[in-house]
Design an enzyme around this catalytic site. Structure first.
Site, PDB file in Angstrom:
ATOM      1  CD  GLU A  88      -3.155  -0.879   2.076  1.00  0.00           C
ATOM      2  OE1 GLU A  88      -4.257  -0.439   1.732  1.00  0.00           O
ATOM      3  OE2 GLU A  88      -2.893  -1.216   3.247  1.00  0.00           O
ATOM      4  CG  HIS A 109      -5.204  -2.617   9.290  1.00  0.00           C
ATOM      5  ND1 HIS A 109      -4.823  -3.802   8.699  1.00  0.00           N
ATOM      6  CD2 HIS A 109      -5.076  -1.683   8.321  1.00  0.00           C
ATOM      7  CE1 HIS A 109      -4.474  -3.603   7.448  1.00  0.00           C
ATOM      8  NE2 HIS A 109      -4.602  -2.311   7.193  1.00  0.00           N
ATOM      9  CG  HIS A 175      -8.600  -0.896   4.898  1.00  0.00           C
ATOM     10  ND1 HIS A 175      -8.264  -0.436   3.638  1.00  0.00           N
ATOM     11  CD2 HIS A 175      -7.446  -1.379   5.424  1.00  0.00           C
ATOM     12  CE1 HIS A 175      -6.978  -0.648   3.419  1.00  0.00           C
ATOM     13  NE2 HIS A 175      -6.460  -1.212   4.491  1.00  0.00           N
TER      14      HIS A 175
END
Length: 252
Positions: A88, A109, A175
């Site tokens: 990411e 997260h 998420h």
């Protein structure tokens, strides 16, 4: 080749990124190797970022060697064997490209955020004096990105930024979170304040129906902050909260 003083400055920044990673793991903001902290090297198009790969460490066990160097296009410039840029990375780069003033980005997260967004429960201003920075963060606006996919390319990164915009915190449905700041210290404290805001909201929802604080209290704090813009040169400020969380790491 970087000059000795410049190399020392980069190493100090690398160490701050490492400390931030450890704080994220130590405070339970994220688990294992999920999530990453990055920082823009001032005056360059280079980024320091927590690595991933076969030899990666969980955030709470991060060392300086786990912080690798990439460029603004995502190319790896320096990384030990077995370490690479996170999947990411595109999320971090999207923020840096869209906002030149931003010097550090965190993705994590938090359980509380995943549960609240999955249940469509909004964050409410349920406290003030308990944690004024958390209230201020909420009143400034915390957008919600409606997708739960990993942000792995420029297209998704740009899509995220359409929602996050100029805000320094964004929730990602099912998420986690993405936060931005003017220094590693700044973004770390923003993340920890957001984490606490979500934690207390979750607990309040679990007990019953959360009640926002009185409107007059919100007005009072808004008045207090009116002539106190956010500090954008925080990279030179040894914030007491940063010192506190750093000391907690030393107690392990």
């Amino acid at each position: 080749m970087a000059k000795p003083k410049q190399r020392q400055s980069i190493q100090q920044l690398r160490h701050k990124v490492m400390l931030s990673c450890r704080m994220m793991g130590d405070r339970g903001v994220t688990r294992g190797a999920f999530g990453h902290v990055s920082a823009r090297i001032p005056g360059t198009d280079k980024i320091l970022i927590k690595s991933k790969g076969p030899n990666e460490a969980a955030l709470e066990f991060t060392t300086d060697k786990d912080i690798i160097t990439i460029d603004i296009k995502g190319n790896v410039l320096q990384a030990p064997k077995g370490l690479d840029a996170p999947q990411e990375t595109a999320m971090h780069l999207a923020v840096y490209r869209a906002r030149p003033e931003i010097m550090s980005v965190i993705h994590a997260h938090p359980d509380w955020v995943v549960a609240l967004t999955a249940s469509e429960k909004p964050l409410l201003p349920i406290y003030a004096a308990y944690n004024p920075p958390g209230l201020r963060l909420l009143l400034e606006g915390i957008p919600v990105y409606p997708r739960s996919v990993t942000i792995i390319d420029d297209e998704l990164g740009e899509d995220l930024m359409k929602v996050m915009g100029e805000k320094n915190a964004c929730l990602l449905v099912g998420h986690g979170i993405t936060t931005a700041g003017y220094s590693v210290e700044d973004v770390t404290l923003t993340t920890l304040n957001l984490f606490e805001l979500a934690r207390l909201n979750y607990l309040a929802y679990a007990i019953g129906t959360p009640r926002p604080i009185p409107a007059q209290d919100i007005e009072e704090y808004t008045r207090r902050w009116k002539n106190r813009p956010r500090e954008r040169s925080a990279s030179t400020v040894d914030h007491p909260d940063w010192r506190y969380f750093k000391k907690l790491l030393g107690k392990k």
